[in-house]
Design a protein around this motif. Structure first.
Motif, mmCIF file in Angstrom:
data_model
loop_
_atom_site.group_PDB
_atom_site.id
_atom_site.type_symbol
_atom_site.label_atom_id
_atom_site.label_comp_id
_atom_site.label_asym_id
_atom_site.label_seq_id
_atom_site.Cartn_x
_atom_site.Cartn_y
_atom_site.Cartn_z
ATOM 1 N N HIS A 1 -14.890 -7.803 18.844
ATOM 2 C CA HIS A 1 -15.693 -8.375 17.835
ATOM 3 C C HIS A 1 -15.764 -7.271 16.684
ATOM 4 C CE1 HIS A 1 -18.976 -6.734 19.737
ATOM 5 N NE2 HIS A 1 -19.818 -6.778 18.616
ATOM 6 N N SER A 2 -16.067 -6.280 16.941
ATOM 7 C CA SER A 2 -16.379 -5.066 15.717
ATOM 8 C C SER A 2 -15.025 -4.849 15.036
ATOM 9 C CB SER A 2 -17.248 -4.025 16.423
ATOM 10 O OG SER A 2 -16.529 -3.326 17.152
ATOM 11 N N GLN A 3 -14.092 -4.721 15.692
ATOM 12 C CA GLN A 3 -12.876 -4.227 15.251
ATOM 13 C C GLN A 3 -12.280 -5.357 14.662
ATOM 14 O OE1 GLN A 3 -11.529 -0.718 15.217
ATOM 15 N NE2 GLN A 3 -13.654 -0.679 15.614
ATOM 16 N N SER A 4 -12.002 -6.531 15.131
ATOM 17 C CA SER A 4 -11.396 -7.838 14.322
ATOM 18 C C SER A 4 -12.017 -8.134 13.035
ATOM 19 C CB SER A 4 -11.535 -8.856 15.586
ATOM 20 O OG SER A 4 -12.846 -9.353 15.726
ATOM 21 N N ALA A 5 -13.068 -7.621 12.933
ATOM 22 C CA ALA A 5 -13.656 -7.776 11.513
ATOM 23 C C ALA A 5 -13.419 -7.145 10.539
ATOM 24 C CB ALA A 5 -15.228 -8.017 11.622
ATOM 25 N N GLY A 6 -12.671 -6.055 10.979
ATOM 26 C CA GLY A 6 -11.914 -5.009 9.791
ATOM 27 C C GLY A 6 -11.026 -5.433 8.943
ATOM 28 N N THR A 7 -10.789 -4.728 7.718
ATOM 29 C CA THR A 7 -9.966 -4.937 6.756
ATOM 30 C C THR A 7 -8.218 -4.743 7.413
ATOM 31 O OG1 THR A 7 -9.941 -2.963 5.900
ATOM 32 C CG2 THR A 7 -11.430 -4.497 4.961
ATOM 33 N N ALA A 8 -8.283 -3.717 8.228
ATOM 34 C CA ALA A 8 -6.964 -3.721 9.027
ATOM 35 C C ALA A 8 -6.583 -4.509 9.918
ATOM 36 C CB ALA A 8 -6.764 -2.175 9.471
ATOM 37 N N GLU A 9 -7.506 -4.800 10.790
ATOM 38 C CA GLU A 9 -7.198 -5.665 11.904
ATOM 39 C C GLU A 9 -6.997 -7.231 11.516
ATOM 40 O OE1 GLU A 9 -8.845 -6.029 16.519
ATOM 41 O OE2 GLU A 9 -8.541 -4.011 15.546
ATOM 42 N N ARG A 10 -8.127 -7.653 10.930
ATOM 43 C CA ARG A 10 -8.351 -9.040 10.673
ATOM 44 C C ARG A 10 -6.913 -10.057 10.118
ATOM 45 N NH1 ARG A 10 -13.231 -12.113 9.495
ATOM 46 N NH2 ARG A 10 -12.760 -14.183 8.905
#
Length: 170
Positions: A79-88
């Motif tokens: 959940h924390s990484q998926s909200a990032g600008t690179a991953e989303r």
């Protein structure tokens, strides 16, 4: 005699022998990312991922191609990484392609720091072509320049552990 088609090699065998192969980033050639691509290319029925950092575009492309050829692809992303600008935007590509994606947390409610790819487990953990890769390697470009490992095995216990985790069954 069976043929192991779990990506890295084709080994004629009878009975199935358990193997472990580890690749180290940034030292090995081919690198761990190439190993992941080979595994997805070898998938025939299923690919399951539970991953913390997931931004490696060639792996996204390979998963979309596998899905288009009929492989059932399931992904759990932190959940924390998926909200990032690179991953989303990368994850959105998978959703747009029709791939099952769940944004998750750990069983204890924190970050989901798992990093594994399970191939063809739908055939059963004893199937010689099913395999799992796991380690410290995030599925990202930056992981290639950091000290990371990715171990691949056809060990039934290792596959079963991942298959029966709370995140593997989407």
């Amino acid at each position: 005699s069976g043929v192991l088609r779990c990506g890295w090699a084709r080994l004629a065998m009878s009975p199935v022998l358990t193997f472990y192969e580890t690749r180290f980033a940034p030292y090995d050639d081919p690198d761990p990312a190439q190993a992941l691509l080979e595994m997805v290319a070898a998938a025939t029925v299923s690919a399951q991922i539970d991953i913390y950092g997931f931004t490696y575009a060639p792996l996204m492309d390979a998963l979309i191609a596998a899905h288009q050829r009929g492989v059932h692809v399931q992904i759990v992303a932190d959940h924390s990484q998926s909200a990032g600008t690179a991953e989303r935007p990368q994850l959105q590509r998978l959703v747009d392609a029709g791939i099952d994606l769940v944004i998750g947390v750990s069983a204890r409610g924190g970050i989901d720091h798992s990093k594994y790819l399970l191939i063809d487990a739908a055939l059963g953990v004893m199937a010689p072509q099913s395999c799992v890769a796991f380690g410290s390697f995030n599925f990202s470009v930056s992981a290639l320049s950091q000290d990371n490992t990715l171990t691949k095995t056809n060990d039934a216990d290792r596959k079963s552990t991942r298959l029966n985790s709370s995140h593997a069954n989407i």
